[in-house]
Design an enzyme around this catalytic site. Structure first.
Site, PDB file in Angstrom:
ATOM      1  N   SER A  43      25.807  37.342  33.993  1.00 21.78           N
ATOM      2  CA  SER A  43      25.188  36.273  34.791  1.00 21.78           C
ATOM      3  C   SER A  43      23.802  36.713  35.260  1.00 21.78           C
ATOM      4  O   SER A  43      22.973  35.881  35.640  1.00 21.78           O
ATOM      5  CB  SER A  43      26.061  35.919  35.999  1.00 21.78           C
ATOM      6  OG  SER A  43      26.389  37.094  36.723  1.00 21.78           O
ATOM      7  N   GLU A  67      38.338  31.929  34.269  1.00 24.08           N
ATOM      8  CA  GLU A  67      37.184  31.133  34.709  1.00 24.08           C
ATOM      9  C   GLU A  67      37.417  29.659  34.428  1.00 24.08           C
ATOM     10  O   GLU A  67      37.738  29.272  33.283  1.00 24.08           O
ATOM     11  CB  GLU A  67      35.898  31.619  34.018  1.00 24.08           C
ATOM     12  CG  GLU A  67      34.674  30.792  34.463  1.00 24.08           C
ATOM     13  CD  GLU A  67      33.332  31.466  34.234  1.00 24.08           C
ATOM     14  OE1 GLU A  67      33.305  32.598  33.725  1.00 24.08           O
ATOM     15  OE2 GLU A  67      32.318  30.833  34.575  1.00 24.08           O
ATOM     16  N   LYS A  91      34.099  44.498  30.673  1.00 23.94           N
ATOM     17  CA  LYS A  91      34.721  43.174  30.585  1.00 23.94           C
ATOM     18  C   LYS A  91      34.197  42.492  29.329  1.00 23.94           C
ATOM     19  O   LYS A  91      33.017  42.631  28.996  1.00 23.94           O
ATOM     20  CB  LYS A  91      34.378  42.327  31.814  1.00 23.94           C
ATOM     21  CG  LYS A  91      34.903  40.889  31.730  1.00 23.94           C
ATOM     22  CD  LYS A  91      34.740  40.141  33.032  1.00 23.94           C
ATOM     23  CE  LYS A  91      33.387  39.518  33.239  1.00 23.94           C
ATOM     24  NZ  LYS A  91      32.949  38.572  32.183  1.00 23.94           N
TER      25      LYS A  91
HETATM   26  O1  KIV Z   1      28.727  37.466  34.444  1.00 25.79           O
HETATM   27  C1  KIV Z   1      29.420  37.160  35.418  1.00 25.79           C
HETATM   28  O2  KIV Z   1      28.962  37.095  36.556  1.00 25.79           O
HETATM   29  C2  KIV Z   1      30.821  36.848  35.167  1.00 25.79           C
HETATM   30  C3  KIV Z   1      31.623  36.284  36.301  1.00 25.79           C
HETATM   31  C4  KIV Z   1      31.271  34.879  36.501  1.00 25.79           C
HETATM   32  C5  KIV Z   1      33.074  36.479  36.108  1.00 25.79           C
HETATM   33  O3  KIV Z   1      31.281  37.010  34.082  1.00 25.79           O
END
Ligand code: KIV
Length: 260
Positions: free
Chosen positions: A47, A183, A114
């Site tokens: 993000s 999400e 992740k």
């Molecule tokens: O990139 C991010 O901030 C995310 C969250 C929204 C889980 O993947």
């Protein structure tokens, strides 16, 4: 630090019924601040592309950029677990590419990575886990696939979609993830997944029936002009920042700062 949050502690929090708090941070000063606030997990999220680098979506951010910012977060030496978010095209192309990218995240201070995707990511997840890097899953609305999904929208209202999200969550768990982000998953479906899984679910825009919640730091601080509807702003940081800079400017113009 004995207090250090580890993957093992995150797993234990589910069995103890303790809610897990995750927030994004992308640099050393904010990593220090969110850690002082006592969060459990710091996500160096992709993000960052949108909230820090002015990009339209998350597709444009590079592995190099993610690694530099992961290292900056790691420099804060937080108590919280540091999770590096694998950017678009850094893992989907095959196990070797994924292992290399995950290994680089670990070399830059990430304590887990992740990645987005469900059933189709099973072999990739297994290969990273085999390398020795813990993996957090991310299913439901996966922003790196927004083109295919047709935008950012709630997933799981229709039965076939709900069944697919459940299959995805179970598949990534089987592949070895230690937790999974849900999400924009319909809250009833998120609840079902949370009950089915023995690993924590960490939700965003998926209702309250999850083991933890994650928000984007800039949404919490009021720094995003168009935050998603599920986000909550806890402070209007822009007005505080603008006020401080105005006072500095006034003092310079009036000859008050610097003093003798
Ligand atoms: O990139 C991010 O901030 C995310 C969250 C929204 C889980 O993947």
């Amino acid at each position: 630090m004995s207090d250090k949050v580890t993957v093992k502690k995150i797993l234990k929090m589910k069995s103890e019924g303790k809610k897990i708090v995750m927030i994004t941070a992308y640099d050393t000063p904010f990593a220090r601040l969110v850690d002082q606030a006592g969060v459990d997990i710091i996500l160096v999220g992709d993000s960052m592309s949108m909230v820090m680098l002015g990009m339209e979506n998350t597709l444009g951010i590079s592995l190099r950029e993610m690694l530099v910012h992961t290292q900056a977060v790691a420099k804060a030496k937080p108590r919280a677990l540091i999770v590096g978010d694998m950017p678009f095209m850094s893992y989907e192309l095959g196990e070797k590419v994924a292992m290399r990218s995950a290994g680089l995240f670990a070399k830059h201070g990430a304590e887990a990575v992740k990645l987005e995707g469900g059933e189709e990511m099973v072999d990739i997840i297994k290969s990273i886990v085999k390398l020795g890097v813990p993996v957090m899953g991310h299913v439901g609305m996966t922003p790196q696939r927004f083109l295919k999904l047709g935008g950012y929208r709630l997933v799981g209202k229709k039965e076939f979609e709900a069944e697919q999200v459940i299959r995805d969550a179970l598949a990534v768990r089987e592949a070895g993830v230690f937790s999974v982000v849900l999400e924009l998953v319909h809250p009833d479906v998120a609840k079902k997944i949370t009950e089915k899984l023995d690993i924590p679910t960490i939700c965003i825009g998926s209702g309250p029936h999850c083991d933890g919640q994650v928000l984007v730091l800039h949404d919490v601080l009021g720094l995003t002009p168009n935050p998603p509807p599920f986000a909550k702003k806890y402070v209007d940081l822009p007005s505080i920042v603008v006020d401080a800079i105005k006072r500095f400017a006034d003092e310079v113009r009036q000859g008050v700062f610097p003093s003798q």
